[in-house]
Scaffold this active site. Structure first.
Site, PDB file in Angstrom:
ATOM      1  N   LYS A   1       0.869  -1.192   0.000  1.00 34.10           N
ATOM      2  CA  LYS A   1       0.000   0.000   0.000  1.00 34.10           C
ATOM      3  C   LYS A   1       0.901   1.237   0.000  1.00 34.10           C
ATOM      4  O   LYS A   1       1.806   1.332   0.831  1.00 34.10           O
ATOM      5  CB  LYS A   1      -0.861  -0.031   1.264  1.00 34.10           C
ATOM      6  CG  LYS A   1      -1.571   1.264   1.581  1.00 34.10           C
ATOM      7  CD  LYS A   1      -1.509   1.601   3.074  1.00 34.10           C
ATOM      8  CE  LYS A   1      -0.149   2.073   3.496  1.00 34.10           C
ATOM      9  NZ  LYS A   1      -0.065   2.681   4.826  1.00 34.10           N
TER      10      LYS A   1
ATOM     11  N   ASP B   1      -5.994   0.982   8.250  1.00 38.05           N
ATOM     12  CA  ASP B   1      -5.702   0.727   6.835  1.00 38.05           C
ATOM     13  C   ASP B   1      -6.386  -0.518   6.280  1.00 38.05           C
ATOM     14  O   ASP B   1      -6.260  -0.810   5.093  1.00 38.05           O
ATOM     15  CB  ASP B   1      -4.186   0.558   6.635  1.00 38.05           C
ATOM     16  CG  ASP B   1      -3.462   1.893   6.628  1.00 38.05           C
ATOM     17  OD1 ASP B   1      -4.124   2.924   6.420  1.00 38.05           O
ATOM     18  OD2 ASP B   1      -2.236   1.889   6.825  1.00 38.05           O
TER      19      ASP B   1
HETATM   20  P1  ATP Z   1       1.532   0.987   7.906  1.00 40.63           P
HETATM   21  O1  ATP Z   1       1.794   1.344   6.500  1.00 40.63           O
HETATM   22  O2  ATP Z   1       0.091   0.664   8.174  1.00 40.63           O
HETATM   23  O3  ATP Z   1       2.155   1.925   8.908  1.00 40.63           O
HETATM   24  P2  ATP Z   1       3.646  -0.778   8.408  1.00 40.63           P
HETATM   25  O4  ATP Z   1       4.256  -1.195   7.109  1.00 40.63           O
HETATM   26  O5  ATP Z   1       4.322   0.297   9.155  1.00 40.63           O
HETATM   27  O6  ATP Z   1       2.160  -0.436   8.155  1.00 40.63           O
HETATM   28  P3  ATP Z   1       3.470  -3.526   9.238  1.00 40.63           P
HETATM   29  O7  ATP Z   1       4.259  -4.026   8.085  1.00 40.63           O
HETATM   30  O8  ATP Z   1       2.049  -3.907   9.304  1.00 40.63           O
HETATM   31  O9  ATP Z   1       3.581  -1.956   9.424  1.00 40.63           O
HETATM   32  O10 ATP Z   1       4.255  -4.003  10.535  1.00 40.63           O
HETATM   33  C1  ATP Z   1       4.136  -3.389  11.809  1.00 40.63           C
HETATM   34  C2  ATP Z   1       4.395  -4.437  12.903  1.00 40.63           C
HETATM   35  O11 ATP Z   1       3.267  -5.304  12.956  1.00 40.63           O
HETATM   36  C3  ATP Z   1       5.574  -5.338  12.626  1.00 40.63           C
HETATM   37  O12 ATP Z   1       6.717  -4.858  13.244  1.00 40.63           O
HETATM   38  C4  ATP Z   1       5.152  -6.712  13.171  1.00 40.63           C
HETATM   39  O13 ATP Z   1       5.676  -6.943  14.462  1.00 40.63           O
HETATM   40  C5  ATP Z   1       3.632  -6.635  13.300  1.00 40.63           C
HETATM   41  N1  ATP Z   1       2.894  -7.524  12.374  1.00 40.63           N
HETATM   42  C6  ATP Z   1       1.721  -8.092  12.644  1.00 40.63           C
HETATM   43  N2  ATP Z   1       1.264  -8.798  11.599  1.00 40.63           N
HETATM   44  C7  ATP Z   1       2.153  -8.656  10.618  1.00 40.63           C
HETATM   45  C8  ATP Z   1       2.238  -9.139   9.273  1.00 40.63           C
HETATM   46  N3  ATP Z   1       1.285  -9.947   8.759  1.00 40.63           N
HETATM   47  N4  ATP Z   1       3.281  -8.769   8.532  1.00 40.63           N
HETATM   48  C9  ATP Z   1       4.229  -7.951   9.059  1.00 40.63           C
HETATM   49  N5  ATP Z   1       4.221  -7.480  10.316  1.00 40.63           N
HETATM   50  C10 ATP Z   1       3.189  -7.824  11.110  1.00 40.63           C
END
Ligand code: ATP
Length: 271
Positions: free
Chosen positions: A10, A126
């Site tokens: 995303k 999201d």
């Molecule tokens: P956003 O763009 O919504 O801020 P993000 O990329 O920052 O998302 P995620 O990749 O969802 O964040 O990861 C945040 C934390 O969530 C990770 O550090 C991990 O510990 C936890 N997590 C839970 N489920 C998942 C998953 N399916 N894949 C990756 N991380 C996950």
């Protein structure tokens, strides 16, 4: 029977933080797009919940209830076995976990032949937009969604390998009541869209750079390599550069990969 699903990265093409509710939720105005790269999942009926994670970014992804996929399955109300091929960096502002959870809901609808009737927002702001998985204007706390037609965008995505905790970035915002996005162009001419997009912002960019100055280096590098628009996605640290000339971004991709082997660099089409 196992269902295979794709969970695209995303990318927030814009992210305006327009307020904060009394309960702490931030009000957003964001044009969200989706890439043709992402994680891959298989979901199968099982007697007990189970998640196996493979792929280049498997390390550190929880395989228990902390995984958003697990929570999505619980909210759907069935037990499943999930394999998750983690191709996207996590805690990276590209919604890896959210997109995975939305993909699990989609797969379970097929697997159990019934629509998901819960509140996806309970899993995160999201998730509803990730259920749509194509360009959408997201407002409110993530529940006001208006699908938008955008020209396909050729992008380079770069993550310098640092993580920026989302709460810290929001805390670093100078003000919470920033302006909404400008009115989007009414025409479908791509030049109007590019001009409009260049004038919008990601309000989280400045506090993310304050936490991790290397993000500014990534943005500078992408500009230097000829991207017309450079910006950070989500709360960072992943940034994107958008290229107007088709094919040009592939040369940039090769160049960056060679010069910055420690960075995660990918090229993708955003829609
Ligand atoms: P956003 O763009 O919504 O801020 P993000 O990329 O920052 O998302 P995620 O990749 O969802 O964040 O990861 C945040 C934390 O969530 C990770 O550090 C991990 O510990 C936890 N997590 C839970 N489920 C998942 C998953 N399916 N894949 C990756 N991380 C996950």
């Amino acid at each position: 029977m196992a269902i295979e699903v794709f969970a695209p990265a995303k990318i927030n093409l814009t992210l305006h933080v327009t307020g904060q509710r009394d309960d702490g939720y931030h009000l957003l105005d964001s044009l969200v797009s989706f890439a043709d790269i992402g994680d891959r999942l298989t979901v199968a009926k099982a007697d007990e919940m189970r998640i196996d994670v493979t792929g280049p970014f498997a390390k550190g992804v929880p395989t228990d209830r902390r995984n958003l996929c697990w929570q999505a399955a619980e909210l759907f109300g069935e037990t499943v076995a999930i394999t998750l091929e983690k191709n996207l960096p996590h805690a990276a502002g590209i919604g890896g976990g959210s997109s995975d959870a939305a993909a699990v809901l989609k797969a379970m609808e097929q697997l159990f032949d019934r629509p998901f009737d819960g509140d996806a927002l309970l899993l995160g702001a999201d998730i509803p937009v990730c259920q749509i998985a194509s360009a959408t204007r997201m407002q409110g706390i993530g529940e006001v969604l208006s699908p938008i037609k955008i020209p396909p965008l050729e992008a380079i995505l770069v993550n310098p390998g640092v993580s920026v905790p989302t709460p810290r970035v929001f805390k670093g915002l100078e003000r919470k009541n920033n302006s909404e996005m400008d009115m989007m162009p009414k025409t479908h001419r791509s030049s109007d869209f590019w001009t409009w997009l260049a004038d919008q912002r990601n309000d989280l960019e400045a506090p993310a750079i304050a936490a991790q100055p290397i993000i500014a280096d990534v943005l500078r590098e992408l500009s230097f390599l000829g991207a017309r628009i450079v910006r950070m996605s989500g709360s960072g640290a992943t940034c994107f550069g958008l290229f107007e000339a088709r094919g040009h971004h592939e040369a940039v991709y090769r160049d960056l990969k060679q010069r910055r082997p420690e960075w995660w660099v990918e090229y993708a089409t955003l829609t």
